[in-house]
Design a protein around this motif. Sequence first.
Motif, short mmCIF file in Angstrom:
data_model
loop_
_atom_site.label_atom_id
_atom_site.label_comp_id
_atom_site.label_asym_id
_atom_site.label_seq_id
_atom_site.Cartn_x
_atom_site.Cartn_y
_atom_site.Cartn_z
N LEU A 73 -8.08 11.57 38.49
CA LEU A 73 -8.02 11.94 39.90
C LEU A 73 -8.83 13.21 40.17
O LEU A 73 -9.11 13.54 41.32
N SER A 74 -9.21 13.93 39.11
CA SER A 74 -10.02 15.14 39.32
C SER A 74 -11.49 14.73 39.46
O SER A 74 -11.91 13.70 38.95
N PRO A 75 -12.29 15.57 40.19
CA PRO A 75 -13.68 15.18 40.42
C PRO A 75 -14.53 15.26 39.14
O PRO A 75 -14.12 15.87 38.15
N GLY A 76 -15.71 14.66 39.21
CA GLY A 76 -16.60 14.67 38.06
C GLY A 76 -16.98 13.25 37.70
O GLY A 76 -16.15 12.35 37.81
N ASP A 77 -18.22 13.05 37.29
CA ASP A 77 -18.69 11.70 37.03
C ASP A 77 -19.47 11.66 35.71
O ASP A 77 -20.63 12.09 35.65
N PRO A 78 -18.84 11.15 34.65
CA PRO A 78 -19.57 11.09 33.38
C PRO A 78 -20.80 10.20 33.45
O PRO A 78 -21.80 10.47 32.79
N ALA A 79 -20.75 9.16 34.29
CA ALA A 79 -21.90 8.24 34.38
C ALA A 79 -23.14 8.99 34.91
O ALA A 79 -24.25 8.77 34.43
N ALA A 80 -22.92 9.88 35.88
CA ALA A 80 -24.04 10.64 36.44
C ALA A 80 -24.62 11.58 35.38
O ALA A 80 -25.83 11.79 35.32
N LEU A 81 -23.75 12.14 34.55
CA LEU A 81 -24.24 13.04 33.50
C LEU A 81 -25.02 12.27 32.44
O LEU A 81 -26.03 12.74 31.93
N ILE A 82 -24.54 11.09 32.10
CA ILE A 82 -25.22 10.28 31.08
C ILE A 82 -26.59 9.82 31.61
O ILE A 82 -27.60 9.96 30.93
N ALA A 83 -26.58 9.28 32.80
CA ALA A 83 -27.84 8.73 33.34
C ALA A 83 -28.86 9.84 33.57
O ALA A 83 -30.06 9.60 33.48
N ASN B 109 -20.58 0.87 35.50
CA ASN B 109 -20.08 -0.49 35.29
C ASN B 109 -19.96 -0.81 33.80
O ASN B 109 -18.97 -1.38 33.34
N LYS B 110 -20.99 -0.40 33.04
CA LYS B 110 -21.00 -0.68 31.60
C LYS B 110 -19.82 0.01 30.91
O LYS B 110 -19.25 -0.51 29.96
N LEU B 111 -19.49 1.20 31.38
CA LEU B 111 -18.40 1.96 30.76
C LEU B 111 -17.03 1.55 31.31
O LEU B 111 -16.01 2.06 30.85
N GLY B 112 -17.03 0.71 32.32
CA GLY B 112 -15.76 0.27 32.91
C GLY B 112 -15.14 1.30 33.84
O GLY B 112 -13.97 1.19 34.20
N LEU B 113 -15.93 2.29 34.24
CA LEU B 113 -15.38 3.36 35.09
C LEU B 113 -15.28 2.95 36.55
O LEU B 113 -14.71 3.68 37.36
N ASP B 114 -15.85 1.79 36.89
CA ASP B 114 -15.76 1.35 38.29
C ASP B 114 -14.57 0.42 38.51
O ASP B 114 -14.34 -0.05 39.61
N SER C 87 -15.68 7.36 22.50
CA SER C 87 -16.25 8.41 23.35
C SER C 87 -17.31 7.82 24.28
O SER C 87 -18.17 7.05 23.84
N ILE C 88 -17.23 8.19 25.54
CA ILE C 88 -18.20 7.70 26.52
C ILE C 88 -19.60 8.17 26.16
O ILE C 88 -20.58 7.47 26.34
N PHE C 89 -19.70 9.36 25.62
CA PHE C 89 -21.02 9.95 25.37
C PHE C 89 -21.58 9.58 24.00
O PHE C 89 -22.67 9.05 23.89
N SER C 90 -20.82 9.90 22.95
CA SER C 90 -21.39 9.69 21.62
C SER C 90 -21.22 8.26 21.14
O SER C 90 -21.79 7.89 20.11
#
Lengths: 532, 313
Positions: free
Chosen positions: B29-39, B53-58, B80-83
Amino acid sequence: MHWGGSYFATRHWRIAVLAAAGLAAITGGAAEAQKKVIRSVPIGSLKIVDPIWTTAYITRNHAYMVWDTLFALDANNVPQPQMVDSWTVSDDKLTYTFKLRNGLKWHDDAPVRAADCVASLKRWAAKDGMGRALWEFVASIEAVDAASFKLALKQPVGFVLDALGKIDSNVPFMMPERIANTDPNTQITEVIGSGPFRFIKEEFVPGSKVVYEKFEGYVPRQEPASQAAGGKVVKVDRVESTYLPDAAVATGALAKGELDLLESPSDDLMRTVEKNPNVVIEPNDPLGYQLFLVINHLHPPFDKKEARQALMWGIKQTDYLAAIISDPKRYQACVAVFGCGGTNESRLGAEALSGFDPAKAKAMLTVAGYDGRSLVVMDPADNTILHPAALVTAQMLRRMGATVDLQAMDWSTLTQRRASKDPPGQVGWNLFVTNATLTGIGNPLLHTYIKNCEQAWYGWPCDKKIVDLTRQWALETDSAKRKAITDQLQQAHMENVSYIPLGQYRSIIAYRKELTGLIRAPSLFYWNIEKR
Amino acid sequence: MYGYVARRILATLPVLGIVAVVVFAILHLSPGDPAALIAGDQATPQQIAEVRNKLGLDRPLYQQFAVWLSSLASGDLGVSIFSNQPVTRLLAQRMEPTISLTITTTIVMVLLAVPIGVIAAWRADTWIDHAVMSLAVLGFSLPIFVVAYLLIYGLAMTWDVFPVQGYTPLREGIGAWANHLVLPSLTLGLSFMALIARITRASMLEVLSQDYIRTARSKGLGPRQLLIDHALANAAVPIVTIIGVGVALLLGGVVVTESVFAIPGIGRLVVDAILTRDYPVIQGVLLIFSGVYVLLNLMIDLLYVVLDPRIRY
């Protein structure tokens, strides 16, 4: 007696084994000690190893160690062959045929094949902005034989080699076909390249430490190293790159000799080591970064061109630059959207930006219909460059008589908030400051941040004239005509105020004097570096 | 006793369940978007959406929670979403430095704090007591990073006794391992040492005022026997409690200490994960931390039985 003999025999055997083990440890330790190791602190923590999946510079820099490129930019930012030995262009400029150098091989000793390059280019083109732009004109790409492949175009374009040699993310790195066939939106799991260093998987601690060792099978080009081009001759055995989040501790470790190199040292802390005779501090990237103000074109008052132009009169670039960089020798005011010092520099149409007149700015903002509403400025407080720039923006707006809502957040939150098209009073925003490397914005196709209309970045500017001019630039193969189009683009961006350049600055590196041969480039390359 | 232990262990399950739900809710519920950081900065909104979508975050939150919970049930903390590495592997990689730091810090704080507290109680209201307690207040008041910088400046930069930063695994030699842990352990230990010393002093003062102590003294017992065999043994329960609390608090302290000294432990892992919104890593680490908290409390409860035979469960 038998027992005693056995005992002594066993004891002697144990002593012999222990002595051998000790000797092995000593000689092994000596061998380890003789290895030339560079211990460095990178620009950030490496977690993602796939340079196509992300545009993060830390991943791009890592990739330059492991993977190689078909072409690479030299110190004059001209693409030069790297993995490519020779290439031909058909008379109609529609077919490019590339032949790979002899002796190229992957880190698992398999030979590099043309089919690997074809697969790698396809994956890159699915993700990269310039790759996608190129692929709009590509009719086909296929391997001719094991060492050659052919790229056929639908119509001639002038940026094929620029795209293949680009140094900014995403760089078209060549990977083995089996890895390059990975879905572009899925991260690769195998780090096998044909570059000058091998990635040591067993020692990789994501977010903390990454280790590379010299790839003995790498065959460098004969030309001297020049930025990303030329011979990548590795002169050390190993590079240990450990991320240190605390800049003060990193600086202390460098001064003491525990570390050899800081890729992105704290500007303020360099004063503590600038008189240390064992430490060298100097700018590395020849061009550096551009700082710029992103404007939301969707909401009042900046949905009106006149209000955006008012901002240009209110901005004094040196206020921003002095706030983020202490040394005036490392920054310069620059009104060129494609940067100063590059091949596409143009300063036309920037009278307002170089004129600085706060009274005029205030008057223009009022005339543009500004009604005193709060202007939301997003402030990434965890970023040492962008946070002071946000504060300067707030001050500039107040000077223009505006009401400012300076909203502090971390960078991660900003990356989410900037995507919102909602009104600023809700989740949306009016302004934020960010930065990009000059090599990443050096031409109209690379420069993501000023794309207009359907391809627009956050801020969503739209001027059809800019879209048309950008396409003309892509198709133009004559350099003089391209320059004329660049001038028109510069003027169009200044007229519509797609965004506002705030000047440019160079970052620094700090290293022990034992290191020599560092190459000036936007990424730190570890080939050519000697350690005495 | 065994029934008690079993009940306590079973009681941890609902606690961990609540932690899981709360942590998941707060994070998502807190702001922040890992997908934007990755892309990355140059990605288009469509590319970011593809990564999301690939990470299932949508997917709806309840679906993401159900997926995570079902993985958790089979002992899988996710990836891990990143590594793109399993969280369990990341934790395993980071476990040794954090455990090493926790153990050495506990040793430092117990070895220094308990004797200091005992001496302060024994010499109550003298200059020794006042000096010890002043130092204790100072130790507790100074932020960890300030202590760290002072120790680095003095013992690493000026006198060159210890390294400025880094960690050497135990397999590379106990000398190098210990050498790299001295400053971080002192940094972390000093603040918690103050807490333990104060409790030790208070607990000892109470015991030293008891009749049996006066009797023992009148029988001619020396100070060492009196303080250690009679007083400290009976003052141990609150001291052990506060040591247990201190060890639990250390888990929070390692976050700062590991960042300052560049120790690749779990503290650093979770800070990085929070900054990049690497949800599976944050959830995994917090779940493990809360489990350790619960187990530590259980161990302390069981130690009471050893220290005071009158206690029964």
